[in-house]
Design a protein around this motif. Sequence first.
Motif, mmCIF file in Angstrom:
data_model
loop_
_atom_site.group_PDB
_atom_site.id
_atom_site.type_symbol
_atom_site.label_atom_id
_atom_site.label_comp_id
_atom_site.label_asym_id
_atom_site.label_seq_id
_atom_site.Cartn_x
_atom_site.Cartn_y
_atom_site.Cartn_z
ATOM 1 N N MET A 46 0.818 -1.208 0.000
ATOM 2 C CA MET A 46 0.000 0.000 0.000
ATOM 3 C C MET A 46 0.855 1.262 0.000
ATOM 4 S SD MET A 46 -2.868 -1.395 2.666
ATOM 5 C CE MET A 46 -3.803 0.121 2.832
ATOM 6 N N LEU A 47 1.908 1.276 0.807
ATOM 7 C CA LEU A 47 2.761 2.458 0.861
ATOM 8 C C LEU A 47 3.585 2.623 -0.410
ATOM 9 C CD1 LEU A 47 3.909 2.526 4.586
ATOM 10 C CD2 LEU A 47 2.696 4.331 3.366
ATOM 11 N N LEU A 48 4.050 1.534 -0.990
ATOM 12 C CA LEU A 48 4.789 1.632 -2.239
ATOM 13 C C LEU A 48 3.903 2.156 -3.364
ATOM 14 C CD1 LEU A 48 6.905 -1.662 -2.108
ATOM 15 C CD2 LEU A 48 7.748 0.684 -1.814
ATOM 16 N N GLN A 49 2.667 1.685 -3.402
ATOM 17 C CA GLN A 49 1.763 2.170 -4.439
ATOM 18 C C GLN A 49 1.392 3.628 -4.219
ATOM 19 O OE1 GLN A 49 -1.415 -0.745 -4.449
ATOM 20 N NE2 GLN A 49 -0.323 -2.049 -5.868
ATOM 21 N N TRP A 50 1.217 4.014 -2.959
ATOM 22 C CA TRP A 50 0.986 5.432 -2.673
ATOM 23 C C TRP A 50 2.171 6.276 -3.153
ATOM 24 C CZ3 TRP A 50 4.320 8.141 0.567
ATOM 25 C CH2 TRP A 50 3.987 9.493 0.753
ATOM 26 N N ALA A 51 3.388 5.814 -2.884
ATOM 27 C CA ALA A 51 4.580 6.563 -3.285
ATOM 28 C C ALA A 51 4.655 6.726 -4.797
ATOM 29 C CB ALA A 51 5.832 5.864 -2.768
ATOM 30 N N ALA A 52 4.187 5.711 -5.523
ATOM 31 C CA ALA A 52 4.230 5.770 -6.987
ATOM 32 C C ALA A 52 3.113 6.626 -7.555
ATOM 33 C CB ALA A 52 4.142 4.353 -7.561
ATOM 34 N N LEU A 53 1.947 6.613 -6.917
ATOM 35 C CA LEU A 53 0.779 7.291 -7.471
ATOM 36 C C LEU A 53 0.679 8.755 -7.065
ATOM 37 C CD1 LEU A 53 -1.876 4.472 -7.025
ATOM 38 C CD2 LEU A 53 -0.809 5.212 -9.158
ATOM 39 N N SER A 54 0.955 9.048 -5.794
ATOM 40 C CA SER A 54 0.787 10.426 -5.329
ATOM 41 C C SER A 54 1.838 10.863 -4.331
ATOM 42 C CB SER A 54 -0.610 10.597 -4.701
ATOM 43 O OG SER A 54 -0.791 9.701 -3.619
ATOM 44 N N GLY A 55 2.815 10.022 -4.063
ATOM 45 C CA GLY A 55 3.853 10.335 -3.102
ATOM 46 C C GLY A 55 5.142 10.819 -3.746
ATOM 47 N N PRO A 56 6.266 10.533 -3.131
ATOM 48 C CA PRO A 56 7.542 11.116 -3.568
ATOM 49 C C PRO A 56 8.021 10.656 -4.937
ATOM 50 C CG PRO A 56 7.899 9.468 -1.871
ATOM 51 C CD PRO A 56 6.425 9.705 -1.915
ATOM 52 N N PHE A 57 7.538 9.514 -5.421
ATOM 53 C CA PHE A 57 7.995 9.016 -6.713
ATOM 54 C C PHE A 57 6.914 9.090 -7.782
ATOM 55 C CE2 PHE A 57 10.459 6.605 -3.466
ATOM 56 C CZ PHE A 57 11.665 7.264 -3.668
ATOM 57 N N SER A 58 5.854 9.844 -7.501
ATOM 58 C CA SER A 58 4.829 10.073 -8.510
ATOM 59 C C SER A 58 5.331 11.119 -9.502
ATOM 60 C CB SER A 58 3.540 10.559 -7.861
ATOM 61 O OG SER A 58 3.720 11.865 -7.323
ATOM 62 N N PRO A 59 4.700 11.247 -10.672
ATOM 63 C CA PRO A 59 5.151 12.228 -11.669
ATOM 64 C C PRO A 59 5.209 13.652 -11.134
ATOM 65 C CG PRO A 59 3.626 10.691 -12.667
ATOM 66 C CD PRO A 59 3.618 10.393 -11.196
ATOM 67 N N THR A 60 4.332 13.977 -10.170
ATOM 68 C CA THR A 60 4.311 15.332 -9.616
ATOM 69 C C THR A 60 4.774 15.372 -8.171
ATOM 70 O OG1 THR A 60 1.984 15.083 -8.980
ATOM 71 C CG2 THR A 60 2.447 16.017 -11.171
ATOM 72 N N GLY A 61 5.248 14.239 -7.679
ATOM 73 C CA GLY A 61 5.592 14.163 -6.269
ATOM 74 C C GLY A 61 6.811 14.991 -5.926
ATOM 75 N N ARG A 62 6.696 15.776 -4.869
ATOM 76 C CA ARG A 62 7.810 16.567 -4.366
ATOM 77 C C ARG A 62 7.787 16.484 -2.861
ATOM 78 N NH1 ARG A 62 8.707 16.177 -8.874
ATOM 79 N NH2 ARG A 62 9.254 17.749 -10.439
ATOM 80 N N ARG A 63 8.872 15.971 -2.278
ATOM 81 C CA ARG A 63 8.959 15.883 -0.832
ATOM 82 C C ARG A 63 10.298 16.467 -0.381
ATOM 83 N NH1 ARG A 63 4.551 15.071 -1.846
ATOM 84 N NH2 ARG A 63 3.113 13.469 -1.119
ATOM 85 N N PRO A 64 10.338 17.082 0.790
ATOM 86 C CA PRO A 64 11.607 17.670 1.238
ATOM 87 C C PRO A 64 12.635 16.619 1.564
ATOM 88 C CG PRO A 64 9.972 17.723 3.002
ATOM 89 C CD PRO A 64 9.261 17.266 1.750
ATOM 90 N N ALA A 65 13.894 16.935 1.292
ATOM 91 C CA ALA A 65 14.977 16.036 1.668
ATOM 92 C C ALA A 65 15.150 16.079 3.187
ATOM 93 C CB ALA A 65 16.271 16.448 0.978
ATOM 94 N N PRO A 66 15.661 14.998 3.797
ATOM 95 C CA PRO A 66 15.835 14.998 5.255
ATOM 96 C C PRO A 66 16.905 15.966 5.691
ATOM 97 C CG PRO A 66 16.839 13.050 4.277
ATOM 98 C CD PRO A 66 16.092 13.735 3.182
#
Length: 225
Positions: A205-225
Amino acid sequence: MTEGLDVPDRRGRTGLDQAGRALTGNPGVRVRDVRLLACNWYVLRTTTFDYRHADGHWSTQQRETYDRGNGATVLLYDPTRRTVLLTRQFRYPAYVNGHPDGMLLETAAVLLDDEAPEEAIRREAAEETGHTVGEVEQVFSVYMSPGSVTERLHFYAAPYSPATRTSTGGGVAEEGEDIEIVELDFDHALDLVGNGEIADAKTIMLLQWAALSGPFSPTGRRPAP
């Protein structure tokens, strides 16, 4: 005298047959009786209740519920290197139900007891993976097996990097934990979902979230640690 009812069980609990008796949120459900079946560590109950169907008639039904408390899990990801950090550990229930060796690839996870989910998962991520993460993002909270298990699981995600590593991880040896840390390229992790090597629901579930709308989605942007 019965453990878990009128005398404390091994975790100091009493009154375990009271759960659900005071529920009033659904007028179409009237709890009639709750019977404690087991409380060795988690709690197994059978509940008798009246249920009003869509056509208005009532029927008496019984359900067994397994109460292991609520939990939290976190996907650690490196947005720069496109990697995720998982764990591998032995899961006997999976092993006895057809998994080849019971060694499951998973996101870090913890049972909460009375602890706040975010606090618990930050601590558990450090214990299991060796990384002390900063801000965590809450993704969603879901009931994983609502037909019989009461657990609600809180899902989080957080960035990691080589700079966030503060220990070797591997879990708490005194608690019997023996956890391998596994870093995977994100696309390879998705391939492992497809071929069945990752077979853990929360992780998928978390991997699919990351691909669809999370950090690895086409528009995903997350801050670096």
